[in-house]
Design a protein around this motif. Structure first.
Motif, PDB file in Angstrom:
ATOM      1  N   MET A   1      27.673  30.892  37.579  1.00  0.00           N
ATOM      2  CA  MET A   1      26.774  30.665  38.689  1.00  0.00           C
ATOM      3  C   MET A   1      26.058  29.334  38.483  1.00  0.00           C
ATOM      4  N   THR A   2      25.902  28.635  39.559  1.00  0.00           N
ATOM      5  CA  THR A   2      25.170  27.382  39.482  1.00  0.00           C
ATOM      6  C   THR A   2      23.681  27.661  39.495  1.00  0.00           C
ATOM      7  N   TRP A   3      22.917  26.639  39.212  1.00  0.00           N
ATOM      8  CA  TRP A   3      21.466  26.840  39.144  1.00  0.00           C
ATOM      9  C   TRP A   3      20.877  27.127  40.518  1.00  0.00           C
ATOM     10  N   ILE A   4      21.510  26.625  41.579  1.00  0.00           N
ATOM     11  CA  ILE A   4      21.010  26.908  42.931  1.00  0.00           C
ATOM     12  C   ILE A   4      21.176  28.388  43.257  1.00  0.00           C
ATOM     13  N   LEU A  71      26.709  32.462  46.938  1.00  0.00           N
ATOM     14  CA  LEU A  71      26.769  31.058  46.501  1.00  0.00           C
ATOM     15  C   LEU A  71      27.315  30.919  45.087  1.00  0.00           C
ATOM     16  N   GLY A  72      27.129  31.937  44.260  1.00  0.00           N
ATOM     17  CA  GLY A  72      27.555  31.860  42.872  1.00  0.00           C
ATOM     18  C   GLY A  72      28.972  32.328  42.616  1.00  0.00           C
ATOM     19  N   THR A  73      29.666  32.835  43.624  1.00  0.00           N
ATOM     20  CA  THR A  73      31.022  33.328  43.395  1.00  0.00           C
ATOM     21  C   THR A  73      32.018  32.179  43.388  1.00  0.00           C
ATOM     22  N   ALA A  94      43.042  22.462  36.531  1.00  0.00           N
ATOM     23  CA  ALA A  94      41.884  21.943  37.268  1.00  0.00           C
ATOM     24  C   ALA A  94      41.620  22.741  38.538  1.00  0.00           C
ATOM     25  N   GLY A  95      42.654  23.307  39.128  1.00  0.00           N
ATOM     26  CA  GLY A  95      42.483  24.087  40.347  1.00  0.00           C
ATOM     27  C   GLY A  95      41.870  25.448  40.109  1.00  0.00           C
ATOM     28  N   PHE A  96      41.823  25.897  38.862  1.00  0.00           N
ATOM     29  CA  PHE A  96      41.311  27.227  38.546  1.00  0.00           C
ATOM     30  C   PHE A  96      40.089  27.161  37.645  1.00  0.00           C
ATOM     31  N   ALA A  97      39.357  26.076  37.734  1.00  0.00           N
ATOM     32  CA  ALA A  97      38.108  25.961  36.989  1.00  0.00           C
ATOM     33  C   ALA A  97      36.999  26.607  37.802  1.00  0.00           C
ATOM     34  N   ASN A  98      36.121  27.348  37.129  1.00  0.00           N
ATOM     35  CA  ASN A  98      35.010  27.982  37.842  1.00  0.00           C
ATOM     36  C   ASN A  98      33.876  26.981  38.017  1.00  0.00           C
ATOM     37  N   ASN A  99      32.722  27.456  38.491  1.00  0.00           N
ATOM     38  CA  ASN A  99      31.610  26.542  38.797  1.00  0.00           C
ATOM     39  C   ASN A  99      31.082  25.814  37.570  1.00  0.00           C
ATOM     40  N   SER A 100      31.215  26.408  36.398  1.00  0.00           N
ATOM     41  CA  SER A 100      30.716  25.756  35.191  1.00  0.00           C
ATOM     42  C   SER A 100      31.763  24.857  34.529  1.00  0.00           C
TER      43      SER A 100
END
Length: 139
Positions: A1-4, A71-73, A94-100
């Motif tokens: 999940m991103t910080w937002i 937003l975090g999914t 690179a296409g399967f990198a998550n938000n982090s």
């Protein structure tokens, strides 16, 4: 999940906790009011519903929590397997990198690799002929 998304979810949880506490306080005040009125008069009063501001705050808090979770999914994968496999071949890890930025756990690489690297069909007649020539060459 991103910080937002984490911040949005935390804000929604804070709003939900406040609305729950407000609903609890309202019910306690109504209980005390009913107890004081029943001691003065013998008729029973009707139970009061929650004020509209507490109800609206609860609904807004639920919406904000849902928004933060969405937003975090990560991105959804294509439904069709051939589209998903094409994405793997084009983009790779690179296409399967998550938000982090980390590669997802279930990424296995090219799903067609087994089919592309399998041996061809065996020609038994050709092998028998080669073996017969090899045996003749041994004598």
């Amino acid at each position: 999940m991103t910080w937002i998304s984490k911040l949005t979810t935390a804000f929604g949880l804070l709003l939900l906790a406040d609305s729950c506490y407000s609903a609890y306080e309202h019910s306690v005040l109504q209980t005390h009011r009913a107890a004081s009125l029943s001691s003065l008069t013998s008729h029973s009063g009707t139970a009061a519903s929650l004020p509209i501001d507490i109800t609206i705050e609860t609904l807004v808090a639920t919406f904000v929590i849902c928004l933060g979770i969405v937003l975090g999914t990560s991105n959804l994968r294509p439904i069709q397997w051939r589209v998903w496999a094409g994405k793997i071949e084009r983009e790779g890890e690179a296409g399967f990198a998550n938000n982090s930025g980390e590669v997802e756990k279930d990424y296995v690489g090219n799903p067609f690799q087994l089919l592309e690297n399998r041996p061809g069909f065996v020609d038994i007649r050709k092998q028998r002929k080669e073996f017969a020539e090899w045996v003749k060459g041994q004598d």
